[in-house]
Design a protein around this motif. Structure first.
Motif, short mmCIF file in Angstrom:
data_model
loop_
_atom_site.label_atom_id
_atom_site.label_comp_id
_atom_site.label_asym_id
_atom_site.label_seq_id
_atom_site.Cartn_x
_atom_site.Cartn_y
_atom_site.Cartn_z
N PHE A 280 0.83 -1.20 0.00
CA PHE A 280 0.00 0.00 0.00
C PHE A 280 0.87 1.26 0.00
N GLY A 281 1.95 1.25 0.80
CA GLY A 281 2.84 2.41 0.86
C GLY A 281 3.53 2.65 -0.47
N VAL A 282 3.98 1.57 -1.12
CA VAL A 282 4.63 1.71 -2.43
C VAL A 282 3.65 2.25 -3.46
N GLY A 283 2.40 1.73 -3.43
CA GLY A 283 1.38 2.20 -4.37
C GLY A 283 1.04 3.66 -4.16
N LEU A 284 0.88 4.06 -2.88
CA LEU A 284 0.57 5.46 -2.59
C LEU A 284 1.68 6.39 -3.04
N THR A 285 2.92 5.97 -2.80
CA THR A 285 4.07 6.78 -3.23
C THR A 285 4.11 6.92 -4.75
N SER A 286 3.83 5.82 -5.46
CA SER A 286 3.84 5.84 -6.93
C SER A 286 2.76 6.77 -7.46
N THR B 253 1.37 9.30 -5.93
CA THR B 253 1.76 10.68 -5.62
C THR B 253 2.79 11.19 -6.62
N ALA B 254 3.77 10.34 -6.96
CA ALA B 254 4.80 10.75 -7.91
C ALA B 254 4.20 11.02 -9.29
N VAL B 255 3.26 10.15 -9.73
CA VAL B 255 2.61 10.34 -11.04
C VAL B 255 1.80 11.64 -11.05
N LEU B 256 1.04 11.88 -9.98
CA LEU B 256 0.24 13.10 -9.90
C LEU B 256 1.12 14.34 -9.91
N ALA B 257 2.23 14.30 -9.16
CA ALA B 257 3.15 15.43 -9.13
C ALA B 257 3.76 15.68 -10.50
#
Length: 716
Positions: free
Chosen positions: A270-276, A278-282
């Protein structure tokens, strides 16, 4: 018959715990001793070769070479986070020093990794073996390299030092390194004391890595091993279930980072997915912002281009525009502040002949500010080459081109004056802003008094006869503090500043290697820590100047006036100082090896603890000079005047005293103005000095030495 029940008193129970507590205290002491020994070994491995390198660097008989680039890069890497001032430019050291300092850099790193390897494979470093201490994991085995890196790299050092650094960097303590060191020690000790857990107090680094520090002289404690006795439950569960419970309990009691990841794969995913996400949105938002900025810049550029073309039409000779209209167009073009308008104005400054329009062009370029400097610099170099092409003969063509160059120079002068303190990064390399030395070549004098010129690159620029009185060539940088890494400094290396006026200027730490300051005035200037390698300072006025810790290696100061100047701890290795006036000059602890002072006046100079090995002091005046504990091996003192000089503690082995004056001449009764001091007040000037290995001492000198307490085999 039932056996009696024996109850232990509370006193007996407490007494049984005392040996355990004593053993725990002893183990803690040994752990600290082992850790202190590990640090001492690492520090000593670097400090010993570094100290030997410092000593080798003080020797005058060793060839000098540029400092190893690896050491330069390391120095800057350390200086930046610690806000230390860093040394720039050429720095020569003795050839063994380069090798020894490189060893001082590599040895601690190598030793640290060797200790980590031993700790990972055996659970003990060499100091831990000395003090009978061992590190094990939950199974009682050596922890392994991964756990050791987490234990030592993250837990023991990174976490406490990072906390200490943040507290130091963003508090009143910055940039005091003493307070930073205290905070580091405090955090490291606090981390080592440990945090309470179910199995007792354990250090943070042990909890992060899942390790335990135990007494190597005793068996591994049963609490660390999964055995049946700890696993049995009250309701009679079997042995396997008990072991599983114990394993689960140990996992709960001593978790580490890697174990948490293994136990919670869904949370990790879940943490890896959330980070990914966030990175895509940014990335998407950043892309849209970038596109909007680019579109806005293109639109602005198109509008400016249209305005530029309209303004150019008004400025053409056959446009029919009035003088006032042309002035308005020039000012409007300066407001565009784009490359094409700046280039047009720089070209117009050269070609225009109308005085009123020339003033307007200069005003417009001044409005543009530092952005106009690159184009003006290019034009300056072009005009200089044009001027050189017509020769030195006074002709109308030469006068015309010289006038164009002067207009260019005045414009640069005005921009530098108006934008004082805002010139960081401005590059005036090889720009001619001073007299060229050819008679009648230029009548322009650069005047930049009381300005902030920090960050300007004057490398190889012609600044002859310029005036920089009271100007500052260094700034505090973003942190607003002096002597830190981000200090903004000008670059004056290889610049020509002959006959320039730098009275009261601040040139501290400024790079001035191979600069030409011949006949310049630097009275009361601040040149502390400045780098003047191979500089020319012939006949320069340096009265009262601050040159503490300055590097003047191989510099030429022939005929310079150093009266009352401060050169404490300065490096003047192999400098040429013939006929220098250095009355009352402070040269304590200075490196003066291989210097040439022939014919200089050093009356009353402070040379205590200075290194004068192999220096040439022939025919110098050293009356009243302080030479206490100075290193004077093989110094040439032929015909030098040492009357009233204080030589106590000096090393004069191999010094040549041929014709040197050690005693003041007798007072001439006919001269009422010259009074010789009382000889009794100077009777100790050579007391205790060993002249056994001095050369060319005559009978008169020996008589004076022996009567004044000096040491020589021929003294009675």
């Amino acid at each position: 018959m039932t056996s009696p029940i024996v109850r232990r008193s509370s006193n007996q129970s407490g007494q049984s715990k005392e040996p355990e507590r004593a053993s725990s205290m002893l183990l803690a002491s040994r752990r600290f001793a082992a850790w202190a020994a590990e640090i001492t070994l690492v520090v000593a491995s670097g400090l010993i070769p570094f100290s030997i390198g410092v000593y080798a660097n003080s020797r005058s008989d060793l060839n000098r070479v540029p400092l190893n680039p690896v050491l330069v890069v390391t120095e800057r890497a350390i200086a930046r986070p610690l806000a230390l001032p860093v040394s720039y430019g050429i720095r020569n050291v003795a050839w063994p020093t380069n090798i020894l300092w490189t060893i001082a850099l590599l040895a601690p790193v190598t030793l640290s990794w060797w200790q980590l390897y031993l700790l990972a494979k055996t659970g003990r470093t060499i100091p831990k073996r000395w003090f009978k201490v061992r590190v094990v994991n939950e199974q009682g085995k050596p922890p392994g390299l991964g756990a050791v890196v987490i234990r030592e790299g993250v837990g023991r050092w990174t976490v406490p030092i990072s906390i200490a650094y943040l507290l130091w960097r963003y508090s009143f303590a910055f940039p005091n390194l003493g307070l930073f060191t205290f905070l580091c020690l405090l955090m490291i000790v606090g981390e080592g004391i440990g945090l309470p857990s179910r199995r007792g107090r354990r250090a943070l680094h042990d909890q992060l890595a899942g390790t335990y520090t135990i007494d190597a002289t005793r068996p591994i404690p049963s609490s660390l091993l999964a055995n049946n006795r700890q696993a049995q439950s009250a309701d009679g569960n079997d042995q396997a279930e008990g072991q599983e419970e114990l394993a689960a309990t140990e996992t709960t009691q001593s978790p580490n980072l890697w174990r948490r990841i293994q136990q919670n794969p869904n949370l990790t995913l879940f943490g890896v997915g959330l980070t990914s996400m966030t990175a895509v949105l940014a990335t998407l938002i950043g892309t849209q912002v970038y596109i909007q900025i680019q579109q806005s810049q293109r639109a602005t550029k198109q509008i400016n281009s249209q305005q530029f073309l309209e303004l150019v039409k008004q400025l053409t000779p056959n446009s029919g525009a009035t003088n006032e209209q042309r002035q308005s167009a020039i000012l409007a073009m300066g407001g565009l502040n784009d490359p094409q308008s700046i280039k047009f104005l720089a070209d117009l400054l050269v070609s225009e002949t109308n005085p009123s329009l020339l003033d307007t062009i200069q005003q417009s370029l001044t409005t543009v500010g530092p952005q106009a400097i690159p184009e003006l610099k290019n034009k300056n170099q072009f005009l200089v080459s044009e001027l050189e092409s017509v020769g030195s003969a006074a002709t109308k063509e030469r006068e015309l081109r010289q006038g164009r160059l002067q207009r260019n120079q005045r414009t640069i002068n005005k921009i530098l004056s108006v934008y004082s303190g805002k010139m960081e990064g401005v590059d005036l390399t090889s720009t001619q802003l001073g007299q060229s030395g050819t008679p009648g070549s230029s009548f322009f004098n650069l005047v930049l008094d009381n300005l902030d010129l920090s960050g300007v690159k004057f490398k190889s620029a012609n600044l002859n006869q310029a005036s920089f009185k009271g100007s500052r060539f260094r700034g505090v940088g973003e942190d607003g503090r002096w002597d830190t890494y981000d200090d903004v400094m000008a670059d004056l290396s290889q610049a020509q500043l002959q006959q320039a006026n730098l009275t009261d200027a601040n040139l501290s730490r400024v790079l001035m290697n191979r600069i030409d300051l011949s006949r310049a005035t630097l009275n009361r200037a601040n040149l502390s820590n400045a780098r003047l390698y191979d500089a020319k300072l012939n006949s320069t006025q340096l009265v009262g100047a601050d040159l503490r810790n300055a590097v003047l290696e191989r510099a030429s100061l022939t005929g310079a006036d150093l009266g009352d100047a401060k050169l404490n701890e300065a490096n003047l290795y192999a400098a040429r100082l013939g006929r220098v006036t250095a009355i009352g000059t402070q040269l304590s602890f200075a490196n003066l090896t291989n210097t040439d002072w022939q014919g200089a006046d050093l009356s009353g100079a402070y040379l205590d603890r200075a290194n004068l090995s192999n220096a040439n002091l022939s025919a110098t005046r050293l009356a009243g000079a302080v030479l206490r504990s100075a290193q004077m091996e093989n110094v040439n003192l032929q015909n030098a005047d040492l009357s009233l000089a204080d030589l106590r503690g000096a090393n004069v082995a191999g010094a040549d005293f041929k014709g040197a004056i050690l005693a003041p001449s007798k007072e001439d009764p006919a001269d009422q103005f010259v009074k010789t001091p009382d000889l009794g007040s100077v009777s100790a000037v050579v007391q205790g000095v060993d002249f056994s290995k001095a050369k060319n001492l005559d009978s008169k000198q020996l008589a004076y030495i022996c009567t004044q307490g000096g040491i020589h085999p021929r003294c009675p």
